[in-house]
Design a protein around this motif. Structure first.
Motif, PDB file in Angstrom:
ATOM      1  N   ALA A 104       0.840  -1.206   0.000  1.00  0.00           N
ATOM      2  CA  ALA A 104       0.000   0.000   0.000  1.00  0.00           C
ATOM      3  C   ALA A 104       0.870   1.249   0.000  1.00  0.00           C
ATOM      4  CB  ALA A 104      -0.912  -0.016   1.227  1.00  0.00           C
ATOM      5  N   SER A 105       1.898   1.256   0.838  1.00  0.00           N
ATOM      6  CA  SER A 105       2.768   2.422   0.939  1.00  0.00           C
ATOM      7  C   SER A 105       3.461   2.709  -0.395  1.00  0.00           C
ATOM      8  CB  SER A 105       3.800   2.170   2.044  1.00  0.00           C
ATOM      9  OG  SER A 105       4.788   3.151   2.010  1.00  0.00           O
ATOM     10  N   THR A 106       4.029   1.666  -0.996  1.00  0.00           N
ATOM     11  CA  THR A 106       4.741   1.838  -2.275  1.00  0.00           C
ATOM     12  C   THR A 106       3.787   2.303  -3.368  1.00  0.00           C
ATOM     13  OG1 THR A 106       6.227   0.060  -1.616  1.00  0.00           O
ATOM     14  CG2 THR A 106       6.215   0.638  -3.944  1.00  0.00           C
ATOM     15  N   THR A 107       2.643   1.645  -3.455  1.00  0.00           N
ATOM     16  CA  THR A 107       1.696   1.979  -4.521  1.00  0.00           C
ATOM     17  C   THR A 107       1.175   3.403  -4.371  1.00  0.00           C
ATOM     18  OG1 THR A 107       1.037  -0.342  -4.512  1.00  0.00           O
ATOM     19  CG2 THR A 107      -0.394   1.181  -5.705  1.00  0.00           C
ATOM     20  N   PHE A 108       0.764   3.760  -3.166  1.00  0.00           N
ATOM     21  CA  PHE A 108       0.219   5.104  -2.943  1.00  0.00           C
ATOM     22  C   PHE A 108       1.266   6.172  -3.259  1.00  0.00           C
ATOM     23  CE2 PHE A 108      -3.040   3.494   0.422  1.00  0.00           C
ATOM     24  CZ  PHE A 108      -3.815   2.991  -0.596  1.00  0.00           C
ATOM     25  N   SER A 109       2.490   5.956  -2.806  1.00  0.00           N
ATOM     26  CA  SER A 109       3.505   6.993  -3.017  1.00  0.00           C
ATOM     27  C   SER A 109       3.849   7.138  -4.497  1.00  0.00           C
ATOM     28  CB  SER A 109       4.758   6.704  -2.189  1.00  0.00           C
ATOM     29  OG  SER A 109       5.386   5.544  -2.648  1.00  0.00           O
ATOM     30  N   HIS A 110       3.916   6.023  -5.224  1.00  0.00           N
ATOM     31  CA  HIS A 110       4.232   6.126  -6.662  1.00  0.00           C
ATOM     32  C   HIS A 110       3.075   6.744  -7.440  1.00  0.00           C
ATOM     33  CE1 HIS A 110       8.243   4.574  -7.200  1.00  0.00           C
ATOM     34  NE2 HIS A 110       8.008   3.721  -6.238  1.00  0.00           N
ATOM     35  N   LEU A 111       1.849   6.404  -7.072  1.00  0.00           N
ATOM     36  CA  LEU A 111       0.702   7.027  -7.741  1.00  0.00           C
ATOM     37  C   LEU A 111       0.717   8.530  -7.510  1.00  0.00           C
ATOM     38  CD1 LEU A 111      -2.259   4.563  -6.988  1.00  0.00           C
ATOM     39  CD2 LEU A 111      -1.061   4.881  -9.144  1.00  0.00           C
ATOM     40  N   ALA A 112       1.038   8.925  -6.274  1.00  0.00           N
ATOM     41  CA  ALA A 112       0.991  10.344  -5.909  1.00  0.00           C
ATOM     42  C   ALA A 112       2.079  11.138  -6.623  1.00  0.00           C
ATOM     43  CB  ALA A 112       1.135  10.485  -4.390  1.00  0.00           C
ATOM     44  N   VAL A 113       3.307  10.650  -6.552  1.00  0.00           N
ATOM     45  CA  VAL A 113       4.436  11.423  -7.080  1.00  0.00           C
ATOM     46  C   VAL A 113       4.474  11.357  -8.616  1.00  0.00           C
ATOM     47  CG1 VAL A 113       6.934  11.697  -7.005  1.00  0.00           C
ATOM     48  CG2 VAL A 113       5.715  11.090  -4.942  1.00  0.00           C
ATOM     49  N   GLY A 114       4.011  10.246  -9.171  1.00  0.00           N
ATOM     50  CA  GLY A 114       4.039  10.094 -10.626  1.00  0.00           C
ATOM     51  C   GLY A 114       3.238  11.144 -11.362  1.00  0.00           C
ATOM     52  N   LEU A 115       2.240  11.709 -10.693  1.00  0.00           N
ATOM     53  CA  LEU A 115       1.393  12.710 -11.350  1.00  0.00           C
ATOM     54  C   LEU A 115       2.133  14.012 -11.640  1.00  0.00           C
ATOM     55  CD1 LEU A 115      -1.828  12.279  -9.179  1.00  0.00           C
ATOM     56  CD2 LEU A 115      -1.504  11.496 -11.514  1.00  0.00           C
ATOM     57  N   ILE A 116       3.160  14.291 -10.830  1.00  0.00           N
ATOM     58  CA  ILE A 116       3.848  15.584 -10.967  1.00  0.00           C
ATOM     59  C   ILE A 116       4.562  15.683 -12.313  1.00  0.00           C
ATOM     60  CG2 ILE A 116       5.690  17.020 -10.001  1.00  0.00           C
ATOM     61  CD1 ILE A 116       4.944  15.844  -7.283  1.00  0.00           C
ATOM     62  N   VAL A 117       5.341  14.661 -12.617  1.00  0.00           N
ATOM     63  CA  VAL A 117       6.085  14.694 -13.883  1.00  0.00           C
ATOM     64  C   VAL A 117       5.106  14.714 -15.062  1.00  0.00           C
ATOM     65  CG1 VAL A 117       7.686  13.409 -15.327  1.00  0.00           C
ATOM     66  CG2 VAL A 117       8.127  13.627 -12.909  1.00  0.00           C
ATOM     67  N   ALA A 118       3.987  13.980 -14.919  1.00  0.00           N
ATOM     68  CA  ALA A 118       2.988  13.975 -15.996  1.00  0.00           C
ATOM     69  C   ALA A 118       2.436  15.372 -16.231  1.00  0.00           C
ATOM     70  CB  ALA A 118       1.869  13.013 -15.639  1.00  0.00           C
ATOM     71  N   TYR A 119       2.177  16.093 -15.140  1.00  0.00           N
ATOM     72  CA  TYR A 119       1.658  17.464 -15.286  1.00  0.00           C
ATOM     73  C   TYR A 119       2.688  18.348 -15.992  1.00  0.00           C
ATOM     74  CZ  TYR A 119      -0.133  22.064 -14.346  1.00  0.00           C
ATOM     75  OH  TYR A 119      -0.575  23.348 -14.515  1.00  0.00           O
ATOM     76  N   PHE A 120       3.932  18.231 -15.588  1.00  0.00           N
ATOM     77  CA  PHE A 120       4.978  19.045 -16.224  1.00  0.00           C
ATOM     78  C   PHE A 120       5.130  18.673 -17.703  1.00  0.00           C
ATOM     79  CE2 PHE A 120       7.313  21.692 -13.149  1.00  0.00           C
ATOM     80  CZ  PHE A 120       6.592  21.389 -12.002  1.00  0.00           C
ATOM     81  N   LEU A 121       4.974  17.381 -18.011  1.00  0.00           N
ATOM     82  CA  LEU A 121       5.107  16.936 -19.410  1.00  0.00           C
ATOM     83  C   LEU A 121       3.974  17.473 -20.270  1.00  0.00           C
ATOM     84  CD1 LEU A 121       6.247  13.206 -19.709  1.00  0.00           C
ATOM     85  CD2 LEU A 121       7.024  15.122 -21.060  1.00  0.00           C
ATOM     86  N   VAL A 122       2.753  17.410 -19.742  1.00  0.00           N
ATOM     87  CA  VAL A 122       1.614  17.853 -20.561  1.00  0.00           C
ATOM     88  C   VAL A 122       1.640  19.369 -20.751  1.00  0.00           C
ATOM     89  CG1 VAL A 122      -0.170  18.136 -18.765  1.00  0.00           C
ATOM     90  CG2 VAL A 122      -0.816  17.381 -21.046  1.00  0.00           C
ATOM     91  N   GLU A 123       2.141  20.084 -19.752  1.00  0.00           N
ATOM     92  CA  GLU A 123       2.248  21.544 -19.913  1.00  0.00           C
ATOM     93  C   GLU A 123       3.307  21.878 -20.971  1.00  0.00           C
ATOM     94  OE1 GLU A 123       0.497  24.111 -18.792  1.00  0.00           O
ATOM     95  OE2 GLU A 123      -0.862  22.646 -17.896  1.00  0.00           O
ATOM     96  N   LEU A 124       4.305  21.021 -21.078  1.00  0.00           N
ATOM     97  CA  LEU A 124       5.331  21.238 -22.112  1.00  0.00           C
ATOM     98  C   LEU A 124       4.717  21.068 -23.504  1.00  0.00           C
ATOM     99  CD1 LEU A 124       8.364  21.683 -22.702  1.00  0.00           C
ATOM    100  CD2 LEU A 124       8.662  19.213 -22.580  1.00  0.00           C
ATOM    101  N   ASN A 125       3.687  20.236 -23.566  1.00  0.00           N
ATOM    102  CA  ASN A 125       3.000  20.006 -24.837  1.00  0.00           C
ATOM    103  C   ASN A 125       1.988  21.105 -25.150  1.00  0.00           C
ATOM    104  OD1 ASN A 125       2.651  18.430 -27.077  1.00  0.00           O
ATOM    105  ND2 ASN A 125       0.951  17.264 -26.199  1.00  0.00           N
ATOM    106  N   ILE A 126       1.323  21.593 -24.103  1.00  0.00           N
ATOM    107  CA  ILE A 126       0.224  22.534 -24.300  1.00  0.00           C
ATOM    108  C   ILE A 126       0.701  23.983 -24.178  1.00  0.00           C
ATOM    109  CG2 ILE A 126      -1.969  23.346 -23.332  1.00  0.00           C
ATOM    110  CD1 ILE A 126      -2.539  20.417 -22.559  1.00  0.00           C
ATOM    111  N   GLY A 127       1.481  24.256 -23.137  1.00  0.00           N
ATOM    112  CA  GLY A 127       1.860  25.646 -22.859  1.00  0.00           C
ATOM    113  C   GLY A 127       3.208  26.020 -23.427  1.00  0.00           C
ATOM    114  N   ARG A 128       3.780  27.091 -22.874  1.00  0.00           N
ATOM    115  CA  ARG A 128       5.098  27.567 -23.309  1.00  0.00           C
ATOM    116  C   ARG A 128       6.003  27.731 -22.077  1.00  0.00           C
ATOM    117  NH1 ARG A 128       5.746  30.026 -28.211  1.00  0.00           N
ATOM    118  NH2 ARG A 128       3.953  29.981 -29.593  1.00  0.00           N
ATOM    119  N   PRO A 129       6.364  26.624 -21.479  1.00  0.00           N
ATOM    120  CA  PRO A 129       7.179  26.719 -20.255  1.00  0.00           C
ATOM    121  C   PRO A 129       8.650  27.001 -20.579  1.00  0.00           C
ATOM    122  CG  PRO A 129       6.753  24.444 -20.783  1.00  0.00           C
ATOM    123  CD  PRO A 129       6.094  25.235 -21.849  1.00  0.00           C
TER     124      PRO A 129
END
Lengths: 301, 200
Positions: free
Chosen positions: A197-222
């Motif tokens: 549970a600890s491993t899964t929850f932490s990876h699910l939580a932290v994995g979203l950050i890089v995804a957000y930064f990646l999608v903004e690189l596609n959509i926005g002008r960072p």
């Protein structure tokens, strides 16, 4: 002479069909069910004592380790297949998550970083930075690499697409780590469940950050250091989680003895993933609203 | 019926996207180096242990359990995280006569240990130098049984190495012991101890 009023039914508004899987809803269900399952194992072991406290049955442990993946397949992936517009390649991204974890992250941890030999003895900040710049960064960079080279940018049409793919790669990544805990270590069934549970929850939580930064690189002008900043932030958050987890599960010294409080570690893991889900959902929603407003789609206050 | 068709865009990456990718790779290399440096600085961090009465000083691994109150050694440090055997480094001093040689000291140690350790046997003996002083090095092995019967584990094969150097009427014995399969991996600890050992 009287006139009966003519009642006209209002024109029926057609509900806009949402053609995609609702990422947050399915993810919340998975996380909640995993929490319930681990709490059930905890109760059956420590309160009802149906499961022996020293039980190390490999098959049971493997079953516990496969629980997050089974939930993801049954809820998220099935939901994706049933959606009007399924996100393609989700299963492949999940499998790549397993492969990079098993082929790169685990050997790096066991043969290069060997954190168990030096991190537990370090102080709080030493643990946070030590974990962040070794295991934490390696995990986030590998998940980033899978997303970047497998599905980015052609599958990242909306911000929620990035979240769906990030959760898939995180589940795959966590599954490889979970199976290592279940089959390689001498952990009991209860310890395996708590660790899963600890491993899964932490990876699910932290994995979203890089995804957000990646999608903004596609959509926005960072800026050009946007992804690097995202990777560092994700690694630092995983380091902070590791540091606080150490504090949470050690119950401290007392005249009655010393011991650990694993349930506090579980509560911390669930709290972490809940806060991250809520925060990223809010950020994504705000960013989507801002994008629509800028495009003239609708006015926002 | 609505049909969704996936369009794979083949547009080239923008300047920002390309440089974000390059910088991420550079960062990964940099953090990897930083991580290994952090690991090394923690794993190889040392503290000074000394015994002024016997005139011995050495750098030993930090965070290891230190014992300076043993009867047959000046100090001993053990790795608390090592499994199944706590990696041990030890420095002891024996009083010897004027005709003593390192070989005689090793013979004495062998005799003492044969009765203390199960299946103790010497593997090899060779000449060595400690700084400019001639020394003798002996490799040996024995089996150790888990004292806690609840653990029900098999006996472990422990490999050890002693280095003996004479200083006047004192023989300084530096010892390293480790579970046989991890002996070579952690031998650098012993070499580091020898490099930092000062006898004054």
């Amino acid at each position: 002479m009287s006139f009966e009023p003519i009642l006209l039914a209002p024109e029926e508004e057609l509900e806009e069909i949402y053609p995609y899987r609702r990422v947050w809803r399915t993810s919340w269900i998975e996380v909640s069910l995993l929490l319930i399952a681990v709490l059930a194992i905890y109760s059956l072991t420590t309160i009802v004592a149906i499961i022996p406290a020293d039980s190390r049955e490999p098959l049971v442990k493997a079953g516990v380790a496969s629980l997050p993946l089974a939930l993801w397949l049954a809820i998220s992936y099935r939901g994706e297949r049933r959606a009007l517009q399924p996100r393609p390649g989700l299963l492949g991204v999940m499998v790549l998550g397993i492969l990079v974890a098993n082929g790169v992250a685990i050997p790096l941890e066991e043969r290069v970083f060997v954190p168990e030999r030096w991190l537990p003895a370090a102080g709080f900040f030493g643990r946070v930075l030590g974990y962040a710049f070794t295991i934490g960064f390696a995990a986030e960079f590998l998940k980033y690499a899978v997303l970047r080279y497998a599905v980015w940018p052609h599958r990242f049409h909306r911000r929620l697409d990035a979240m769906a793919y990030a959760l898939a790669v995180s589940i795959g990544f966590a599954t490889a780590l979970n199976f290592r805990v279940a089959l390689v270590t001498d952990a009991t069934v209860l310890a395996t469940a708590l660790r899963v549970a600890s491993t899964t929850f932490s990876h699910l939580a932290v994995g979203l950050i890089v995804a957000y930064f990646l999608v903004e690189l596609n959509i926005g002008r960072p800026p050009i250091f946007w992804i690097s900043a995202g990777l560092l932030l994700a690694a630092l958050l995983s380091g902070l989680y590791y540091g606080f987890r150490g504090i949470a599960i050690v119950s401290g010294l007392s005249v009655e003895g010393t011991g650990s409080a694993p349930i506090r570690g579980l509560a911390l893991a669930f709290g972490f993933v809940a806060v991250m889900f809520a925060s990223i959902a809010f950020i994504v929603q705000s960013a989507d609203a801002r994008t629509e407003a800028l495009a003239g789609g609708r006015q926002t206050l | 019926m609505t049909e969704f068709v996936e369009i794979r865009e083949s547009a080239p990456l923008t300047f920002t996207q390309r440089w974000n990718t390059y910088l991420a790779i550079v960062l990964a290399v940099g953090v990897m180096v930083l991580g290994i440096t952090l690991r090394d600085s923690n794993l190889n961090a040392t503290v000074t242990l000394e015994n002024l009465e016997s005139g011995v000083r050495a750098q030993v691994p930090a965070n290891w359990l230190q014992d300076t109150r043993g009867e047959d050694y000046l100090f001993r440090v053990r790795d608390p995280n090592a499994v199944p055997f706590k990696t041990t480094l030890q420095v002891s001093v024996l009083t010897v006569g004027p005709d003593a040689t390192p070989d005689l000291v090793l013979n004495l140690l062998t005799m003492q240990r044969s009765s203390r350790f199960a299946t103790y046997h010497e593997i090899s003996r060779s000449d060595a130098m400690l700084r400019d002083d001639p020394a003798k090095r002996m490799v040996y092995a024995y089996t150790e049984f888990e004292r806690n019967p609840a653990l029900q584990s098999l006996p472990m094969v422990i490999e050890g190495v002693d280095l003996v150097v004479l200083q006047g009427t004192q023989a300084v014995v530096v010892t390293y012991r480790e579970e046989q399969s991890a002996f070579d991996d952690h031998l650098y600890r012993f070499e580091s101890l020898l490099r930092t050992l000062e006898i004054f």
